[in-house]
Motif scaffolding. Structure first.
Motif, PDB file in Angstrom:
ATOM      1  N   ILE A  25     -19.704   7.603  12.136  1.00 51.76           N
ATOM      2  CA  ILE A  25     -18.804   8.717  11.786  1.00 51.76           C
ATOM      3  C   ILE A  25     -17.779   8.944  12.898  1.00 51.76           C
ATOM      4  CG2 ILE A  25     -18.710  11.207  11.320  1.00 51.76           C
ATOM      5  CD1 ILE A  25     -21.220  10.937   9.664  1.00 51.76           C
ATOM      6  N   GLU A  26     -18.197   8.753  14.139  1.00 53.48           N
ATOM      7  CA  GLU A  26     -17.260   8.890  15.252  1.00 53.48           C
ATOM      8  C   GLU A  26     -16.105   7.894  15.180  1.00 53.48           C
ATOM      9  OE1 GLU A  26     -19.645   8.799  18.808  1.00 53.48           O
ATOM     10  OE2 GLU A  26     -18.887  10.788  19.352  1.00 53.48           O
ATOM     11  N   GLY A  27     -16.310   6.813  14.459  1.00 54.60           N
ATOM     12  CA  GLY A  27     -15.209   5.880  14.252  1.00 54.60           C
ATOM     13  C   GLY A  27     -14.115   6.461  13.359  1.00 54.60           C
ATOM     14  N   TYR A  28     -14.433   7.533  12.671  1.00 53.09           N
ATOM     15  CA  TYR A  28     -13.462   8.151  11.753  1.00 53.09           C
ATOM     16  C   TYR A  28     -12.937   9.496  12.255  1.00 53.09           C
ATOM     17  CZ  TYR A  28     -15.092   4.808   8.243  1.00 53.09           C
ATOM     18  OH  TYR A  28     -15.406   3.676   7.544  1.00 53.09           O
ATOM     19  N   ILE A  29     -13.836  10.315  12.766  1.00 51.46           N
ATOM     20  CA  ILE A  29     -13.417  11.656  13.195  1.00 51.46           C
ATOM     21  C   ILE A  29     -14.006  11.971  14.569  1.00 51.46           C
ATOM     22  CG2 ILE A  29     -13.221  12.559  10.827  1.00 51.46           C
ATOM     23  CD1 ILE A  29     -15.912  13.964  11.285  1.00 51.46           C
ATOM     24  N   ARG A  30     -13.436  12.961  15.221  1.00 50.47           N
ATOM     25  CA  ARG A  30     -13.940  13.358  16.536  1.00 50.47           C
ATOM     26  C   ARG A  30     -15.163  14.237  16.362  1.00 50.47           C
ATOM     27  NH1 ARG A  30      -9.743  16.847  18.724  1.00 50.47           N
ATOM     28  NH2 ARG A  30     -11.163  16.996  20.474  1.00 50.47           N
ATOM     29  N   LEU A  31     -16.204  13.929  17.132  1.00 49.80           N
ATOM     30  CA  LEU A  31     -17.412  14.753  17.102  1.00 49.80           C
ATOM     31  C   LEU A  31     -17.716  15.211  18.521  1.00 49.80           C
ATOM     32  CD1 LEU A  31     -19.760  12.550  14.861  1.00 49.80           C
ATOM     33  CD2 LEU A  31     -18.570  14.642  14.176  1.00 49.80           C
ATOM     34  N   ARG A  32     -18.256  16.428  18.618  1.00 51.88           N
ATOM     35  CA  ARG A  32     -18.771  16.825  19.926  1.00 51.88           C
ATOM     36  C   ARG A  32     -20.233  17.236  19.760  1.00 51.88           C
ATOM     37  NH1 ARG A  32     -18.926  22.283  19.591  1.00 51.88           N
ATOM     38  NH2 ARG A  32     -17.583  23.062  17.923  1.00 51.88           N
ATOM     39  N   LYS A  33     -20.967  17.117  20.879  1.00 50.30           N
ATOM     40  CA  LYS A  33     -22.383  17.410  20.820  1.00 50.30           C
ATOM     41  C   LYS A  33     -22.579  18.919  20.737  1.00 50.30           C
ATOM     42  CE  LYS A  33     -26.611  15.479  22.572  1.00 50.30           C
ATOM     43  NZ  LYS A  33     -27.268  15.784  21.305  1.00 50.30           N
ATOM     44  N   ALA A  34     -23.453  19.350  19.851  1.00 51.38           N
ATOM     45  CA  ALA A  34     -23.763  20.769  19.744  1.00 51.38           C
ATOM     46  C   ALA A  34     -25.260  20.867  19.515  1.00 51.38           C
ATOM     47  CB  ALA A  34     -22.997  21.411  18.596  1.00 51.38           C
ATOM     48  N   GLY A  35     -25.997  21.114  20.589  1.00 54.12           N
ATOM     49  CA  GLY A  35     -27.455  21.120  20.496  1.00 54.12           C
ATOM     50  C   GLY A  35     -27.954  19.743  20.146  1.00 54.12           C
ATOM     51  N   ALA A  36     -28.821  19.682  19.147  1.00 55.12           N
ATOM     52  CA  ALA A  36     -29.387  18.387  18.763  1.00 55.12           C
ATOM     53  C   ALA A  36     -28.420  17.599  17.879  1.00 55.12           C
ATOM     54  CB  ALA A  36     -30.696  18.609  18.013  1.00 55.12           C
ATOM     55  N   ASN A  37     -27.416  18.292  17.327  1.00 49.43           N
ATOM     56  CA  ASN A  37     -26.498  17.659  16.375  1.00 49.43           C
ATOM     57  C   ASN A  37     -25.130  17.390  16.975  1.00 49.43           C
ATOM     58  OD1 ASN A  37     -28.515  17.860  14.510  1.00 49.43           O
ATOM     59  ND2 ASN A  37     -27.643  19.649  13.480  1.00 49.43           N
ATOM     60  N   PHE A  38     -24.251  16.849  16.127  1.00 53.68           N
ATOM     61  CA  PHE A  38     -22.864  16.662  16.489  1.00 53.68           C
ATOM     62  C   PHE A  38     -22.011  17.402  15.462  1.00 53.68           C
ATOM     63  CE2 PHE A  38     -25.086  13.396  18.640  1.00 53.68           C
ATOM     64  CZ  PHE A  38     -24.340  13.113  19.785  1.00 53.68           C
ATOM     65  N   VAL A  39     -20.902  17.973  15.935  1.00 53.92           N
ATOM     66  CA  VAL A  39     -20.066  18.796  15.065  1.00 53.92           C
ATOM     67  C   VAL A  39     -18.617  18.349  15.169  1.00 53.92           C
ATOM     68  CG1 VAL A  39     -19.286  21.161  14.596  1.00 53.92           C
ATOM     69  CG2 VAL A  39     -21.617  20.764  15.387  1.00 53.92           C
TER      70      VAL A  39
END
Ligand SMILES: [Zn+2]
Length: 495
Positions: A25-39
């Motif tokens: 998914i990071e290959g398509y959109i920017r994600l940042r870490k938020a706790g255990a997940n990415f947002v």
């Protein structure tokens, strides 16, 4: 769109086990870490704050805004506008998992895919060949020119700059054993003249006696070239000769240098936008890696959509008085309409980025970037310079210059702020002019969509999606794909 009525194959299961959904998914959109997940910002609905969540441990995504949810295949299927089997193949390819024998849904599609693969190969060989020519005896003048522009061997290698020698058939001879005439013609690497009977004559090398700059797709594969003349005076012809549109290349779908810049754009959370390829190369090589170029033409909606996948902040370094000023203003207008935060850099002494970096150094350039002004401040300043003086007539002209820019901004708060700033900085006392400014802040201009009339709404939506997810595909190919998709689903008829 994605149907799971196929039994999930063993292959799909293998791929799913090996694929990391976060990485994909990071290959398509920017994600940042938020706790255990990415947002991140949801690619499936328009939003300003991230409600799109990805769980690495559970290997699925969920959007609190639009309730989109699924696994890695659902995501890729929706992004690429493809069905389940194709999504599995794409994810496998991304993760380096060898594919079982490829199957296509139609012979047309198979032929298209073969042609594109062949054209990519031809471009790769042509790139290497141009590079070789630059190193050879014929490339001496070109090497001298590049050295004069501050490009060393590392830079030349990094951007794979080459030289097209003074010959009508050297590249043709090099490639003729590798593809038939029709394929060579389709590559855009050659020109031909129309004959008396309307047919096309024999092909000859398009890029002659020119420095050749490859243009890459987002994956870093060469899909086209732009070539600068070394001649001066009457014999020179056009300063730049470009690849025509081909099955690989649609000009309005490519951002120059995005392949090299995208990681830095995400890390720095903004893109630096310059006009020319040389500006872009020289700024990049000086160490500012989040730079991309428009290549002197106005942005298209698709380019804006591509950029949005990586950032929503742009620092623009165009030359406001250059011939491209009109294109630059259009690009800025489109970015504004799409809600990008824009800052504008103006360089001392009217220098372009390339010369500025070479003459004053990269630190001075970074300083100039830090001093970039908000777009509204820049425009108000420009209005003041264009329409100086305290007369009511000049004030009206200044306000008329600003109104279209104000109306274009999607956020009312931003429009009000802009109008208030303009009122104050331009010293507008006249109550009628003030009223006009405030009215502009309240009501946003309706957007006029320019579309070929024969497209239906659903085709328009699909085309846009295709343009984003398949930036190397051309319009005709996209239209073909979306019409085939629609034919298979006669229930869908939007007006
Ligand atoms: Zn959503």
């Amino acid at each position: 769109m994605l149907s799971r009525d196929h039994p999930v194959s063993d292959f799909a299961q293998t791929v799913k086990q090996q694929a990391d959904i976060v990485k994909v998914i990071e290959g398509y959109i920017r994600l940042r870490k938020a706790g255990a997940n990415f947002v991140g910002l949801c690619p499936f609905h328009k939003e300003k704050t991230g409600s799109f969540n990805v769980s690495g441990t559970k290997q699925f995504f969920y959007c609190f805004g639009c309730q989109a949810t699924g696994d890695v295949f659902t995501f890729v299927g929706r992004m690429e506008n493809v069905g389940f089997p194709e999504a599995v193949r794409i994810v496998a390819q991304k993760c380096g998992i060898p594919l079982p024998k490829r199957e296509f849904s139609s012979p047309e599609e198979a032929a298209e895919a073969r042609l594109r693969t062949k054209l990519l190969d031809l471009h790769e060989i042509a790139t290497a060949w141009f590079e070789e020519q630059l190193r050879g005896p014929e490339g001496a003048l070109a090497r001298e020119y590049l050295a004069g522009r501050g490009l060393n061997e590392d830079g030349i290698r990094k951007f794979r700059i080459g030289y097209g020698p003074d010959s009508y058939n050297a590249l043709r001879d090099r490639l003729s054993g590798m593809a038939d005439q029709e394929t060579l013609r389709a590559s855009g690497l050659f020109s031909s003249k129309e004959q008396g009977d309307g047919s096309q004559g024999p092909i000859y090398d398009r890029f002659r006696k020119r420095i050749v700059f490859p243009i890459c797709n987002e994956g870093g594969r060469v899909i086209a070239f732009t070539a600068r003349t070394l001649e001066t005076g009457e014999k020179a012809g056009a300063k730049y000769v470009n690849s025509p549109e081909t099955p690989l290349y649609t000009k309005g779908l490519v951002l120059f240098n995005l392949d090299k810049a995208k990681t830095a754009i995400r890390a720095l959370e903004f893109a630096l936008l310059v006009e020319g390829q040389m500006d872009c190369i020289s700024v990049y090589l000086a160490g500012i890696q989040n730079v991309i170029a428009t290549s002197g033409t106005a942005f298209t909606e698709q380019q804006v959509a591509i950029l949005r996948r990586h950032t929503s902040q742009v620092v623009v370094n165009f030359d406001p008085d250059a011939a491209g000023a009109n294109a630059a203003e259009k690009s800025i207008a489109l970015l504004t309409e799409e809600g990008f935060a824009i800052k504008i850099v103006t360089l001392d002494g009217g220098l372009d980025p390339d010369r500025f970096v070479r003459e004053r150094g990269v630190e001075a350039y970074k300083e100039a970037l830090r001093g970039a002004r908000r777009q509204s401040d820049y425009l108000i300043e420009r209005a003041r310079v264009l329409f100086p003086g305290a007369s009511a007539e000049q004030k009206v002209k200044a306000v008329n210059f600003l109104l279209p820019h104000i109306r274009r901004m999607p956020e009312m708060v931003a429009r009000s702020q802009f109008a208030a700033d303009a009122e104050q900085k331009l010293g507008i006392a006249d109550s009628l002019i003030r009223a006009e400014l405030r009215k502009a802040a309240l009501k946003r201009r309706e957007r006029v969509e320019e579309r070929p009339a024969k497209l239906t709404e659903v085709e328009r939506v699909l085309l846009r999606a295709l343009a984003i997810t398949d930036p190397d595909g051309d319009h005709a190919r996209h239209l073909g794909r979306c019409r085939r998709w629609l034919r298979a689903r006669p229930g869908i008829r939007w007006k």
